[in-house]
Design a protein around this motif. Structure first.
Motif, PDB file in Angstrom:
ATOM      1  N   LYS A 192     -18.703   0.492  -2.178  1.00  0.00           N
ATOM      2  CA  LYS A 192     -17.900   1.705  -2.344  1.00  0.00           C
ATOM      3  C   LYS A 192     -16.695   1.460  -3.255  1.00  0.00           C
ATOM      4  CE  LYS A 192     -17.560   5.970  -0.627  1.00  0.00           C
ATOM      5  NZ  LYS A 192     -17.745   6.651  -1.926  1.00  0.00           N
ATOM      6  N   GLY A 193     -16.342   2.457  -4.043  1.00  0.00           N
ATOM      7  CA  GLY A 193     -15.182   2.364  -4.917  1.00  0.00           C
ATOM      8  C   GLY A 193     -13.913   2.791  -4.198  1.00  0.00           C
ATOM      9  N   GLY A 194     -12.793   2.283  -4.665  1.00  0.00           N
ATOM     10  CA  GLY A 194     -11.495   2.747  -4.182  1.00  0.00           C
ATOM     11  C   GLY A 194     -11.130   2.371  -2.760  1.00  0.00           C
ATOM     12  N   VAL A 195     -11.844   1.416  -2.166  1.00  0.00           N
ATOM     13  CA  VAL A 195     -11.559   1.052  -0.775  1.00  0.00           C
ATOM     14  C   VAL A 195     -10.454   0.002  -0.661  1.00  0.00           C
ATOM     15  CG1 VAL A 195     -13.837   1.654   0.149  1.00  0.00           C
ATOM     16  CG2 VAL A 195     -13.462  -0.627  -0.799  1.00  0.00           C
ATOM     17  N   GLY A 196     -10.043  -0.577  -1.800  1.00  0.00           N
ATOM     18  CA  GLY A 196      -8.956  -1.553  -1.782  1.00  0.00           C
ATOM     19  C   GLY A 196      -9.385  -2.986  -2.090  1.00  0.00           C
ATOM     20  N   LYS A 197     -10.463  -3.147  -2.854  1.00  0.00           N
ATOM     21  CA  LYS A 197     -10.918  -4.498  -3.239  1.00  0.00           C
ATOM     22  C   LYS A 197      -9.848  -5.210  -4.056  1.00  0.00           C
ATOM     23  CE  LYS A 197     -14.421  -2.598  -5.362  1.00  0.00           C
ATOM     24  NZ  LYS A 197     -14.293  -1.243  -4.786  1.00  0.00           N
ATOM     25  N   SER A 198      -9.319  -4.505  -5.057  1.00  0.00           N
ATOM     26  CA  SER A 198      -8.330  -5.127  -5.939  1.00  0.00           C
ATOM     27  C   SER A 198      -7.029  -5.390  -5.187  1.00  0.00           C
ATOM     28  CB  SER A 198      -8.072  -4.228  -7.147  1.00  0.00           C
ATOM     29  OG  SER A 198      -9.291  -3.981  -7.807  1.00  0.00           O
ATOM     30  N   THR A 199      -6.651  -4.426  -4.338  1.00  0.00           N
ATOM     31  CA  THR A 199      -5.438  -4.596  -3.532  1.00  0.00           C
ATOM     32  C   THR A 199      -5.569  -5.831  -2.645  1.00  0.00           C
ATOM     33  OG1 THR A 199      -5.161  -2.201  -3.514  1.00  0.00           O
ATOM     34  CG2 THR A 199      -3.958  -3.437  -1.827  1.00  0.00           C
ATOM     35  N   LEU A 200      -6.704  -5.951  -1.976  1.00  0.00           N
ATOM     36  CA  LEU A 200      -6.909  -7.097  -1.095  1.00  0.00           C
ATOM     37  C   LEU A 200      -6.920  -8.404  -1.909  1.00  0.00           C
ATOM     38  CD1 LEU A 200      -7.539  -8.178   1.789  1.00  0.00           C
ATOM     39  CD2 LEU A 200      -9.943  -8.140   1.122  1.00  0.00           C
ATOM     40  N   GLU A 236     -11.340  -4.374   7.016  1.00  0.00           N
ATOM     41  CA  GLU A 236     -11.168  -2.926   7.047  1.00  0.00           C
ATOM     42  C   GLU A 236      -9.813  -2.610   6.439  1.00  0.00           C
ATOM     43  OE1 GLU A 236     -12.230   0.005  10.519  1.00  0.00           O
ATOM     44  OE2 GLU A 236     -10.152  -0.627  10.727  1.00  0.00           O
ATOM     45  N   ASN A 237      -9.811  -1.715   5.457  1.00  0.00           N
ATOM     46  CA  ASN A 237      -8.550  -1.358   4.796  1.00  0.00           C
ATOM     47  C   ASN A 237      -8.214   0.103   5.074  1.00  0.00           C
ATOM     48  OD1 ASN A 237      -6.262  -1.616   3.146  1.00  0.00           O
ATOM     49  ND2 ASN A 237      -7.404  -1.065   1.296  1.00  0.00           N
ATOM     50  N   MET A 238      -6.926   0.401   5.035  1.00  0.00           N
ATOM     51  CA  MET A 238      -6.411   1.761   5.267  1.00  0.00           C
ATOM     52  C   MET A 238      -6.833   2.276   6.646  1.00  0.00           C
ATOM     53  SD  MET A 238      -6.662   3.457   1.528  1.00  0.00           S
ATOM     54  CE  MET A 238      -7.631   2.662   0.261  1.00  0.00           C
ATOM     55  N   ILE A 288      -6.196  -3.722   7.679  1.00  0.00           N
ATOM     56  CA  ILE A 288      -4.916  -3.585   6.978  1.00  0.00           C
ATOM     57  C   ILE A 288      -4.493  -2.117   7.022  1.00  0.00           C
ATOM     58  CG2 ILE A 288      -3.741  -3.913   4.745  1.00  0.00           C
ATOM     59  CD1 ILE A 288      -5.970  -6.066   4.203  1.00  0.00           C
ATOM     60  N   PRO A 289      -3.288  -1.833   7.504  1.00  0.00           N
ATOM     61  CA  PRO A 289      -2.859  -0.434   7.562  1.00  0.00           C
ATOM     62  C   PRO A 289      -2.538   0.118   6.177  1.00  0.00           C
ATOM     63  CG  PRO A 289      -1.064  -1.876   8.257  1.00  0.00           C
ATOM     64  CD  PRO A 289      -2.259  -2.759   8.031  1.00  0.00           C
ATOM     65  N   PHE A 290      -2.542   1.428   6.095  1.00  0.00           N
ATOM     66  CA  PHE A 290      -2.101   2.090   4.864  1.00  0.00           C
ATOM     67  C   PHE A 290      -0.579   1.978   4.815  1.00  0.00           C
ATOM     68  CE2 PHE A 290      -0.498   5.560   2.355  1.00  0.00           C
ATOM     69  CZ  PHE A 290      -1.361   5.595   1.271  1.00  0.00           C
ATOM     70  N   ASP A 291      -0.051   1.579   3.659  1.00  0.00           N
ATOM     71  CA  ASP A 291       1.395   1.446   3.526  1.00  0.00           C
ATOM     72  C   ASP A 291       1.768   1.894   2.110  1.00  0.00           C
ATOM     73  OD1 ASP A 291       4.002   0.490   3.019  1.00  0.00           O
ATOM     74  OD2 ASP A 291       3.770  -1.071   4.547  1.00  0.00           O
ATOM     75  N   SER A 292       2.491   3.014   2.028  1.00  0.00           N
ATOM     76  CA  SER A 292       2.793   3.573   0.704  1.00  0.00           C
ATOM     77  C   SER A 292       3.673   2.613  -0.110  1.00  0.00           C
ATOM     78  CB  SER A 292       3.455   4.939   0.826  1.00  0.00           C
ATOM     79  OG  SER A 292       4.607   4.825   1.637  1.00  0.00           O
TER      80      SER A 292
HETATM   81  N1  LIG Z   1      -3.521  -0.634   2.435  1.00  0.00           N
HETATM   82  C1  LIG Z   1      -3.139   0.194   1.481  1.00  0.00           C
HETATM   83  N2  LIG Z   1      -2.022   0.914   1.570  1.00  0.00           N
HETATM   84  C2  LIG Z   1      -1.648   1.762   0.609  1.00  0.00           C
HETATM   85  N3  LIG Z   1      -2.349   1.958  -0.507  1.00  0.00           N
HETATM   86  C3  LIG Z   1      -3.472   1.263  -0.675  1.00  0.00           C
HETATM   87  C4  LIG Z   1      -3.942   0.341   0.290  1.00  0.00           C
HETATM   88  N4  LIG Z   1      -5.098  -0.192  -0.149  1.00  0.00           N
HETATM   89  C5  LIG Z   1      -5.334   0.359  -1.335  1.00  0.00           C
HETATM   90  N5  LIG Z   1      -4.372   1.239  -1.659  1.00  0.00           N
HETATM   91  C6  LIG Z   1      -4.267   2.063  -2.872  1.00  0.00           C
HETATM   92  O1  LIG Z   1      -5.520   2.697  -3.050  1.00  0.00           O
HETATM   93  C7  LIG Z   1      -5.869   2.733  -4.422  1.00  0.00           C
HETATM   94  C8  LIG Z   1      -7.222   2.073  -4.615  1.00  0.00           C
HETATM   95  O2  LIG Z   1      -7.105   0.697  -4.306  1.00  0.00           O
HETATM   96  P1  LIG Z   1      -7.806  -0.416  -5.159  1.00  0.00           P
HETATM   97  O3  LIG Z   1      -7.626  -0.176  -6.601  1.00  0.00           O
HETATM   98  O4  LIG Z   1      -7.375  -1.710  -4.619  1.00  0.00           O
HETATM   99  O5  LIG Z   1      -9.321  -0.126  -4.747  1.00  0.00           O
HETATM  100  P2  LIG Z   1     -10.635  -0.761  -5.367  1.00  0.00           P
HETATM  101  O6  LIG Z   1     -11.618  -0.857  -4.263  1.00  0.00           O
HETATM  102  O7  LIG Z   1     -10.320  -1.996  -6.099  1.00  0.00           O
HETATM  103  O8  LIG Z   1     -11.058   0.368  -6.383  1.00  0.00           O
HETATM  104  P3  LIG Z   1     -12.221   0.274  -7.494  1.00  0.00           P
HETATM  105  O9  LIG Z   1     -13.492   0.525  -6.748  1.00  0.00           O
HETATM  106  O10 LIG Z   1     -11.893   1.341  -8.455  1.00  0.00           O
HETATM  107  O11 LIG Z   1     -12.160  -1.095  -8.071  1.00  0.00           O
HETATM  108  C9  LIG Z   1      -4.767   2.039  -5.173  1.00  0.00           C
HETATM  109  O12 LIG Z   1      -3.929   2.989  -5.718  1.00  0.00           O
HETATM  110  C10 LIG Z   1      -4.054   1.211  -4.120  1.00  0.00           C
HETATM  111  O13 LIG Z   1      -2.688   1.068  -4.397  1.00  0.00           O
END
Ligand SMILES: Nc1ncnc2c1ncn2[C@@H]1O[C@H](COP(=O)(O)OP(=O)(O)OP(=O)(O)O)[C@@H](O)[C@H]1O
Ligand SMILES: [Mg+2]
Lengths: 296, 149
Positions: free
Chosen positions: A43-51, A216-218, A254-258
């Protein structure tokens, strides 16, 4: 004059030898890297890069030598998140230098080779028509070069941030037979878990990879006023059950944290600036778990 | 065979048609866009690699819009449309494969032009098979003996 039939093998191009030389170069470069771990999700946008960014920083704080390869060639974000977007990789002695981010994390990303944030990744060709026939091939070559031609030095762990899509896990496994394992990221949303469940099966049963665990993210959101924890997806299935179903380790949530999102948008290291926040503590806990499982 | 006509280059495809002046038999050579691009995508060189790959060679040379200060790419600046289309996939030899000694070169130049190139290729092929880098009169004599010339 030679005819087509007189040309033995590939006419002296030694394509096979050239391809195995590329593979040898890759193996030689990665011989000083102890563990290679992909961060993936169907899945896209779940926070892979953030993690990836936060795990690298947390492991770096635990005195691990960490590298990040941004394998999302079309949507690179690691250089930006790690605050090294301006780094220019200069070639010297057969390799290029990675950028050094906070906690000495070495970073290599496609956007370091592109002129502006708005420049899309476009490959030169006499025609872009039917580019689908060769695009994935040139991208695999680029990925191989980003791995083999970066002067990583000695690393305890190299984290590879993958683009979304289960197929990416398979491609990487083909390129890197020595991949130590994959960390799979999901959100508690039902749709994400359905897609992620497929990626897990693909990673384990088809690509034959070791899945280090599920993150698990967010998961929840803390009210900035009263700190009350609210689940972001209240009716969502439990990620722990998904982990159990696939016989995987559950590495944490990991909780959502703005603030985390804002800091990353500015290329600042959240776990260093807010080490006591619930999100940082959750990230440290995941990092300890990964540290143990990888025997770092 | 004489050059009869060419088509293109169009979108990376080019064909060259040759015709026999006696029997009018025609043959065509063509570059196929997908194949040329496919080989280039693998990061290999047609004709073999003479020098070691530069770091990030395929990546840098394949970007449509590289970052400022990137090394100038060997773009298709060839005057010949055929080589212009395929040249980037080919190895650009930095140094010649063989060193021809003056006496050996003189002997080659004494050969009638219409077979000179063929003889030179035979000698080089022999040298390649025997691991010789330098071609002198002794090598020429060996080839002569081996080919019964
Ligand atoms: N735990 C969190 N708290 C707040 N914001 C988050 C959190 N995790 C991710 N985000 C936000 O969600 C958005 C998507 O995160 P990220 O780019 O890490 O996802 P991704 O899985 O790498 O996306 P892609 O599939 O496009 O590579 C980003 O703007 C990021 O800042
Ligand atoms: Mg990402």
């Amino acid at each position: 004059m030679k005819t087509y039939h007189d040309i033995a093998s590939d006419g002296g191009s030694r394509i096979l030898e050239q391809v195995s030389a590329q593979q040898e170069r890759l193996t030689a470069r990665l011989s000083s890297v102890r563990r290679i771990v992909a961060i993936a999700s169907g899945k896209g946008g779940v926070g892979k890069s953030t993690l990836t960014a936060m795990l690298a920083a947390a492991l770096g704080q635990q005195s691990c030598r960490v590298g990040i390869l941004d394998a999302d060639l079309n949507g690179p974000s690691m250089a930006h998140m790690m605050g090294v977007r301006r780094h220019v990789p200069i070639p010297a002695n057969g390799s290029v230098s990675p950028a050094l981010a906070a906690n000495d994390v070495a970073v290599m990303s496609m956007d370091m080779f592109l002129p502006a944030d708005s420049t899309p990744l476009l490959w030169r060709a006499p025609s872009q028509q039917n580019a689908f026939t060769w695009r994935s091939m040139v991208e695999m070559s680029a990925l191989r070069e980003l791995l083999s031609d970066t002067d990583w030095g000695k690393l305890d762990v190299l984290l590879i941030d993958l683009p979304p899509g289960s197929d990416r896990i398979q491609n990487l496994a083909d390129l890197l037979p020595d991949l130590s394992g994959v960390i799979i990221v999901t959100t508690p949303a039902a749709v994400a878990q359905m897609v992620v469940s497929r990626s897990i099966t693909l990673a384990t049963d088809v690509a034959g990879l070791a899945v280090i665990g599920l993150v698990e993210n967010m998961t929840s959101f803390a009210c900035p006023v009263c700190s009350h924890q609210q689940r972001l997806f209240p009716a969502a299935p439990d990620t722990r059950s998904l982990a159990e179903e696939h016989d995987l380790a559950y590495l944490g949530s990991i909780p959502f944290d703005s603030q985390l999102a804002r800091q990353l948008d500015h290329g600042r290291c959240f776990v260093s600036t807010s080490p006591d926040s619930p999100a940082s503590r959750a990230i440290f806990s995941v990092a300890r778990s990964v540290h143990t499982r990888l025997n770092l | 065979m004489g050059l009869s006509e060419t088509h293109g280059p169009f979108d990376g495809t080019l064909s060259i048609v040759y015709e026999c002046p006696v029997c009018s038999h025609r043959i065509a050579m063509l570059t196929n866009r997908a194949e040329t691009q496919m080989v280039r995508s693998l990061g290999v060189k047609i004709g073999g690699r003479q020098t070691e790959a530069e770091p990030m060679e395929t990546l840098r040379s394949s970007l449509a819009v590289p970052r400022d200060g990137e090394p100038e790419q060997a773009a298709s600046r060839s005057k010949c449309p055929f080589t212009g289309v395929v040249s980037e996939a080919f190895a650009a030899p930095e140094t010649p494969e063989f060193e021809w000694m003056p006496e050996a070169k003189a002997r080659i130049e004494a050969i009638p032009p219409f077979i000179r190139e063929m003889v030179q290729q035979n000698v080089e092929e022999y040298a390649r098979q025997h691991g010789y880098r330098r071609i002198d009169e002794a090598v020429m004599d060996e080839v002569k003996g081996a080919l019964g010339m």
